[in-house]
Design an enzyme around this catalytic site. Sequence first.
Site, PDB file in Angstrom:
ATOM      1  N   GLY A  97      35.827  42.390  50.739  1.00  0.00           N
ATOM      2  CA  GLY A  97      36.133  43.548  49.851  1.00  0.00           C
ATOM      3  C   GLY A  97      35.885  43.758  48.411  1.00  0.00           C
ATOM      4  N   ASN A  98      36.404  44.642  47.637  1.00  0.00           N
ATOM      5  CA  ASN A  98      36.544  44.344  46.332  1.00  0.00           C
ATOM      6  C   ASN A  98      37.683  44.928  45.708  1.00  0.00           C
ATOM      7  OD1 ASN A  98      36.020  47.340  45.720  1.00  0.00           O
ATOM      8  ND2 ASN A  98      34.396  47.001  46.986  1.00  0.00           N
ATOM      9  N   ARG A  99      37.624  44.868  44.372  1.00  0.00           N
ATOM     10  CA  ARG A  99      38.781  45.153  43.644  1.00  0.00           C
ATOM     11  C   ARG A  99      39.213  46.626  43.224  1.00  0.00           C
ATOM     12  NH1 ARG A  99      38.630  41.717  38.640  1.00  0.00           N
ATOM     13  NH2 ARG A  99      40.802  42.477  38.141  1.00  0.00           N
ATOM     14  N   SER A 100      38.310  47.378  43.856  1.00  0.00           N
ATOM     15  CA  SER A 100      38.730  48.918  43.372  1.00  0.00           C
ATOM     16  C   SER A 100      40.020  49.435  43.979  1.00  0.00           C
ATOM     17  CB  SER A 100      37.748  49.711  44.072  1.00  0.00           C
ATOM     18  OG  SER A 100      38.016  51.153  44.008  1.00  0.00           O
ATOM     19  N   ALA A 152      33.818  52.277  45.435  1.00  0.00           N
ATOM     20  CA  ALA A 152      32.959  51.101  45.319  1.00  0.00           C
ATOM     21  C   ALA A 152      32.538  50.368  46.625  1.00  0.00           C
ATOM     22  CB  ALA A 152      34.145  49.969  44.570  1.00  0.00           C
TER      23      ALA A 152
END
Length: 232
Positions: free
Chosen positions: A33-36, A100
Site C-alpha cells: 500500500g501507500n501513505r495516502s 494514489a
Amino acid sequence: AARPESRRDLDGVRLLITAGGTREPLDPVRFIGNRSSGRQGAALAQAAASRGAHVTLIAAHVEVTLPEGVAVVSVETTAQLAEAVEQHAPESDAIIMAAAVADYRPAAVSNAKIKKETVGDTLTLELVKNPDILAGVAARAAANQIVVGFAAETAETDEALLELGRAKIARKGCDFLVVNRVGWNEGFATQRNAVTVLDRAGSIVIEAQGSKLSVADEILSVLAERLLADRH
Ligand code: CTP
Ligand code: CA
C-alpha cells in the site's frame, strides 16, 4: 479566504473523483500500500457537493470519514479502481484523479498465507506495472470532458518540482495537473496542503495552500471556470 457557502457554480455538474490509496494483495492477510489518507480527495468531493455538483467518489483505502451527499464506490486494488473509473467516466463532465494508485502489483497472489518456513531468510517479490488509469481516461476523454490529474513528487526546489510536473502532464495528456510536494512529513496524511496547478502547456494556473478543504475549493474554481468557458 472565507468559504462562500452560497456558491453554486457547479450546479448539476457530474463529477467523478478518485481518492485514497490502492492496495495490492500479496496473500489473504497482506498487501502493498501507500501513505495516502484520502483527505484531499474527500475534501474535493465535499466541496464539490456543497457547490452543487453530483459527485461519484471512487474510494480506495481512506483514513477519513467520507462526506455525506456523494455516491461512494469502494475499491481496494488498482484493477478495481480502473474498472470503476472506466464504468463511470463516460457519464462525467469532469474526472479528478486524486487517488494514489499503486504503480506495481505482485506478479502472483498467493491464496494461502505466505509462511516464513517455506520462504527462508530473504523474500524477493516480483512486481508488475499497473496500467496508467489517468493516461487512459485522458486519451479516451470526449472534447468537452475535463480530466484533472494529481502528481506527488519529492523535489529539492520549486523549480525542480515544476519541471517534474511539466514532464508529467505532457506524459499524461490531461487538462490540468495538481502538483504537490510529498516527503516524510509533507503531503500525505497531513491536514494542510500546498499545490501548484498546471495546464496542458505547463503554465501555472494557480498556486494554493491551506487546509485541504480550501485547496479543494481553489482547484474546483479552476474547473468551474473552464466548464463555464466551454459552455460559451
Ligand atoms: N495514476 C493512474 N494510474 C497509475 C498511476 C498513477 O491513474 N497506474 C494517476 C494518479 O491518480 C495521479 C497521476 O496518475 O492522478 C500521477 O500519479 P503519480 O504517482 O504522481 O505519477 P506516475 O505516473 O505514477 O509516475 P511516478 O509515480 O513514477 O512519479
Ligand atoms: Ca506513481
